[in-house]
Design an enzyme around this catalytic site. Structure first.
Site, short mmCIF file in Angstrom:
data_model
loop_
_atom_site.label_atom_id
_atom_site.label_comp_id
_atom_site.label_asym_id
_atom_site.label_seq_id
_atom_site.Cartn_x
_atom_site.Cartn_y
_atom_site.Cartn_z
N HIS A 148 27.07 14.07 97.65
CA HIS A 148 25.95 14.32 96.92
C HIS A 148 26.68 13.61 95.21
CE1 HIS A 148 28.00 17.90 94.55
NE2 HIS A 148 29.66 17.60 94.90
N CYS B 227 21.55 13.52 91.47
CA CYS B 227 21.32 14.06 93.43
C CYS B 227 20.16 13.83 93.88
CB CYS B 227 21.22 15.28 93.27
SG CYS B 227 20.27 16.50 91.91
N HIS C 64 19.50 21.03 92.22
CA HIS C 64 20.35 19.99 92.97
C HIS C 64 20.40 19.63 93.99
CE1 HIS C 64 24.16 17.70 93.05
NE2 HIS C 64 24.35 18.39 93.69
#
Length: 163
Positions: free
Chosen positions: A138, A75, A126
């Site tokens: 993402h 990520c 994240h």
């Protein structure tokens, strides 16, 4: 090789990912996503449109823990790669330093190109990039690829407008 879709207009976009092994065998995979809103106003951070274009060009690239591109990402490697490519901006290599790449904003203030984070500030786990229309792009998790996800499915906790 990834054939990037144009993000100039809303609609269904398809990214095609082609891999050729050492023996010359070629495999192709395609991923289609619906773009509900295309950023058309004044950029939230002077490079919102180029950030989205760079992000969409990586659709379908696989998640690999610790990877930072150009053909696989985790990520924070994805967001770092996108900002480096689109804006020549170094935002840090993992989520916590990326929190400091700009000004924290609420989810209601998000504009396309802003970073979105999960977890509390200083302990985020994240990160993605807001694309508009209540969606973000993402690199989600092992076994998945870079994709667009609705905030109604997995909502971030806060945003950062990169300086």
């Amino acid at each position: 090789k990834v054939d990037a879709p144009s993000t100039a207009k809303a609609g269904t976009k398809t990214a095609t990912y082609t891999v050729t092994d050492a023996a010359g065998n070629t495999g192709t995979a395609s991923l289609s996503v619906k773009v509900n809103a295309v950023y058309g106003g004044a950029a939230s951070n002077n490079y919102g449109n180029s950030v989205l274009s760079a992000a969409y060009s990586r659709l379908g690239c696989p998640y690999v823990w610790g990877a930072d591109g150009p053909n696989s990402f985790d990520c924070s490697g994805f967001t770092s790669y996108v900002f480096r490519q689109a804006a020549g901006k170094e935002i840090g290599g993992w989520t916590v330093p990326q929190e400091s790449a700009g000004t924290q904003i609420s989810l209601g203030e998000l504009q396309p190109g802003d970073l979105v984070f999960w977890g509390s500030r200083g302990a985020t786990y994240h990160v993605g990039i807001y694309v508009g229309g209540g969606q973000y792009i993402h690199a989600p998790q092992p076994g998945e690829s870079v994709k667009v996800t609705s905030m109604s499915y997995y909502s971030p906790d806060f945003g950062v407008r990169v300086n």
